[in-house]
Design an enzyme around this catalytic site. Structure first.
Site, PDB file in Angstrom:
ATOM      1  N   CYS A 182     -60.133   0.198   4.280  1.00 22.19           N
ATOM      2  CA  CYS A 182     -60.711  -0.996   3.858  1.00 22.19           C
ATOM      3  C   CYS A 182     -61.750  -0.488   3.027  1.00 22.19           C
ATOM      4  CB  CYS A 182     -60.725  -2.094   4.664  1.00 22.19           C
ATOM      5  SG  CYS A 182     -59.142  -2.325   5.687  1.00 22.19           S
TER       6      CYS A 182
ATOM      7  N   HIS B  65     -65.505  -7.209   2.914  1.00 25.87           N
ATOM      8  CA  HIS B  65     -64.100  -7.227   3.352  1.00 25.87           C
ATOM      9  C   HIS B  65     -63.580  -8.283   3.817  1.00 25.87           C
ATOM     10  CE1 HIS B  65     -60.465  -5.556   4.115  1.00 25.87           C
ATOM     11  NE2 HIS B  65     -60.453  -5.271   5.701  1.00 25.87           N
TER      12      HIS B  65
ATOM     13  N   ASN C  42     -55.716  -9.870   4.064  1.00 30.66           N
ATOM     14  CA  ASN C  42     -56.682  -8.616   4.064  1.00 30.66           C
ATOM     15  C   ASN C  42     -55.782  -7.613   3.115  1.00 30.66           C
ATOM     16  OD1 ASN C  42     -57.692  -6.320   4.633  1.00 30.66           O
ATOM     17  ND2 ASN C  42     -57.627  -6.400   6.809  1.00 30.66           N
TER      18      ASN C  42
HETATM   19  N1  ACO Z   1     -49.186 -15.423  16.429  1.00 26.82           N
HETATM   20  C1  ACO Z   1     -49.326 -15.924  17.442  1.00 26.82           C
HETATM   21  N2  ACO Z   1     -49.556 -15.368  18.957  1.00 26.82           N
HETATM   22  C2  ACO Z   1     -50.092 -14.004  18.563  1.00 26.82           C
HETATM   23  C3  ACO Z   1     -49.933 -13.512  17.326  1.00 26.82           C
HETATM   24  C4  ACO Z   1     -49.745 -14.270  16.246  1.00 26.82           C
HETATM   25  N3  ACO Z   1     -49.514 -13.730  14.919  1.00 26.82           N
HETATM   26  N4  ACO Z   1     -50.468 -12.067  17.292  1.00 26.82           N
HETATM   27  C5  ACO Z   1     -50.979 -12.159  18.923  1.00 26.82           C
HETATM   28  N5  ACO Z   1     -50.613 -13.137  19.419  1.00 26.82           N
HETATM   29  C6  ACO Z   1     -50.788 -13.319  20.815  1.00 26.82           C
HETATM   30  C7  ACO Z   1     -50.820 -12.015  21.590  1.00 26.82           C
HETATM   31  O1  ACO Z   1     -49.473 -11.622  21.752  1.00 26.82           O
HETATM   32  C8  ACO Z   1     -51.761 -12.514  22.932  1.00 26.82           C
HETATM   33  O2  ACO Z   1     -50.829 -13.255  23.865  1.00 26.82           O
HETATM   34  P1  ACO Z   1     -50.750 -13.012  25.094  1.00 26.82           P
HETATM   35  O3  ACO Z   1     -52.094 -13.590  25.640  1.00 26.82           O
HETATM   36  O4  ACO Z   1     -49.483 -14.049  25.711  1.00 26.82           O
HETATM   37  O5  ACO Z   1     -50.496 -11.594  25.450  1.00 26.82           O
HETATM   38  C9  ACO Z   1     -52.504 -13.387  22.426  1.00 26.82           C
HETATM   39  O6  ACO Z   1     -52.143 -14.118  21.175  1.00 26.82           O
HETATM   40  C10 ACO Z   1     -53.931 -12.879  22.302  1.00 26.82           C
HETATM   41  O7  ACO Z   1     -53.849 -11.744  21.440  1.00 26.82           O
HETATM   42  P2  ACO Z   1     -55.007 -11.061  21.214  1.00 26.82           P
HETATM   43  O8  ACO Z   1     -54.828  -9.660  20.482  1.00 26.82           O
HETATM   44  O9  ACO Z   1     -55.975 -10.778  22.276  1.00 26.82           O
HETATM   45  O10 ACO Z   1     -55.959 -11.954  19.921  1.00 26.82           O
HETATM   46  P3  ACO Z   1     -57.349 -12.005  19.600  1.00 26.82           P
HETATM   47  O11 ACO Z   1     -57.886 -13.156  19.927  1.00 26.82           O
HETATM   48  O12 ACO Z   1     -57.942 -10.740  19.630  1.00 26.82           O
HETATM   49  O13 ACO Z   1     -56.888 -12.231  18.196  1.00 26.82           O
HETATM   50  C11 ACO Z   1     -57.047 -10.617  15.997  1.00 26.82           C
HETATM   51  C12 ACO Z   1     -56.269 -11.111  17.473  1.00 26.82           C
HETATM   52  C13 ACO Z   1     -57.081 -12.052  15.280  1.00 26.82           C
HETATM   53  C14 ACO Z   1     -56.290  -9.502  15.468  1.00 26.82           C
HETATM   54  C15 ACO Z   1     -58.467 -10.133  16.511  1.00 26.82           C
HETATM   55  O14 ACO Z   1     -58.466  -9.297  17.607  1.00 26.82           O
HETATM   56  C16 ACO Z   1     -59.130  -9.744  15.467  1.00 26.82           C
HETATM   57  O15 ACO Z   1     -59.755 -10.573  14.478  1.00 26.82           O
HETATM   58  N6  ACO Z   1     -59.568  -8.344  15.232  1.00 26.82           N
HETATM   59  C17 ACO Z   1     -59.833  -7.737  14.194  1.00 26.82           C
HETATM   60  C18 ACO Z   1     -58.826  -7.240  13.636  1.00 26.82           C
HETATM   61  C19 ACO Z   1     -58.699  -7.048  12.212  1.00 26.82           C
HETATM   62  O16 ACO Z   1     -59.168  -7.962  11.463  1.00 26.82           O
HETATM   63  N7  ACO Z   1     -57.768  -6.203  11.649  1.00 26.82           N
HETATM   64  C20 ACO Z   1     -57.685  -6.437  10.340  1.00 26.82           C
HETATM   65  C21 ACO Z   1     -57.159  -4.770   9.866  1.00 26.82           C
HETATM   66  S1  ACO Z   1     -58.672  -3.899  10.148  1.00 26.82           S
HETATM   67  C22 ACO Z   1     -59.793  -4.301   9.011  1.00 26.82           C
HETATM   68  O17 ACO Z   1     -59.309  -4.709   7.948  1.00 26.82           O
HETATM   69  C23 ACO Z   1     -61.108  -4.030   9.356  1.00 26.82           C
END
Ligand code: ACO
Length: 320
Positions: free
Chosen positions: A111, A247, A277
């Protein structure tokens, strides 16, 4: 002389897939995706490829800049999802444009790819070896997703953005770049394994894997820091920046960066709601949207920042 962006272009696949559509494929909800990321839809390639979108974006950028293909000395493409290991996407663009005088190569910085490409071009221009360049970020991440894995497939989209860059009296004022390979496991996608007459391996490929919380922590800490460093190097105050084009990974990350910089969220245009993204395509596609909407005036100071797998990050302060 520094590099100045003089034209932009972008290309997105025709198919727009809403969160509601994804509810039919994986165990997710529109509410979960919107509230955690801000994403409402993403463009997904069907007939399009990384190369075809890169070429379309590049042609539009050349038109916008009123530059002919023969004038281009250098083509750099940031991509982690090329159509081929070789030839490079940059060489394919060169051929399609007829940019016979260009040197062309791809870089892999996820990215941050577009930012790293701009940094390379700026260095060439300051060295006086390149006058006109094309920097492209292009991705078809949909082919690298496990469409059964709801934690990744809902986040990404396909597309390409391009910028024509020319050495000028003013342009890029500062560039900050960095990498942290020690934390690379936070976001990975496997390539081909060693497989030959001397070493037999399973040739099936793993898809994109992400530790979302690690990436989130990295982003909210490193991105504002890199922007602050870039502002300091350029001797520019955050208040004097018209727009911060970040980004487009996640609205919560962008809100956290705005807060940390003490800036109004209105100064952070977004298109992740529509596009998700697009990794290396993210910043140049957003830049093109902002440019085409007439939001930029010559002389404006803007900040671009990319961050992602590697881990990698880059931020620049520039005069439009
Ligand atoms: N739909 C429904 N539930 C989901 C989904 C989905 N698509 N994905 C995960 N879950 C569930 C998980 O299984 C988990 O369930 P559980 O508690 O029963 O185990 C719950 O949601 C929480 O999961 P987490 O991974 O803890 O969720 P979090 O609040 O951290 O959000 C997210 C996840 C949005 C990915 C967050 O961590 C984030 O924004 N991270 C940044 C990563 C990012 O943006 N990456 C993009 C690529 S890298 C880049 O471009 C920089």
């Amino acid at each position: 002389m520094p590099a100045r962006i003089i034209g932009t272009g972008s290309a997105l696949p025709a198919l727009l897939v809403s969160n509601r559509e994804l509810e039919k494929i994986v165990d997710t909800t529109d509410e979960w995706i919107r509230s955690r990321t801000g994403i409402e839809s993403r463009h997904i390639a069907v007939e399009e490829t990384t190369t075809s979108m890169a070429i379309e974006a590049a042609k539009k950028a050349l038109q916008d800049a009123k530059v002919s293909p023969e004038e281009i000395d250098l083509i750099i493409v940031g991509t982690i999802s090329p159509d081929h290991y070789f030839p490079s996407t940059a060489c394919e663009i060169q051929s399609a444009l007829g940019a016979a005088n260009a040197t062309a190569f791809d870089i892999s910085a996820a990215c941050a790819g577009f930012l790293f490409g701009l940094g390379i071009v700026d260095a060439y221009m300051k060295a006086g070896t390149v006058r006109t360049a094309l920097v492209v970020g292009a991705e078809t991440l949909s082919k690298m997703m496990d469409w059964n894995d709801r934690s990744t497939c809902v986040l990404f989209g396909d597309g390409a953005g391009a910028a024509v860059v020319r050495s000028d009296e003013s342009g890029i004022m500062s560039m900050v770049q960095g990498s942290d390979g020690a934390r690379g496991n936070a976001l990975t996608c496997e390539g081909r394994r060693v497989n030959n007459p001397y070493k037999k391996n399973d040739t099936s490929l793993d898809y994109t894997k992400m530790n979302g919380q690690e990436v989130y922590k990295f982003a909210v800490k490193t991105v504002p820091k890199s922007i602050e460093e870039a502002l300091l190097k350029a001797n520019v105050k955050a208040d004097d920046v018209k727009y911060f084009l970040l980004h487009q990974a996640n609205l919560r990350i962008i809100e956290a960066v705005a807060k940390r910089l003490g800036q109004s969220i209105e100064k952070f245009p977004t298109n992740l709601q529509e596009c998700g993204n697009i990794s290396a395509g993210s910043v140049p596609v957003l830049l093109d949207h902002v440019n085409r909407e007439g939001m930029l005036q010559k002389g404006d100071t803007i900040v671009l920042a990319g961050f992602g797998a590697g881990l990698t990050w880059g931020a620049t302060v520039l005069i439009w």
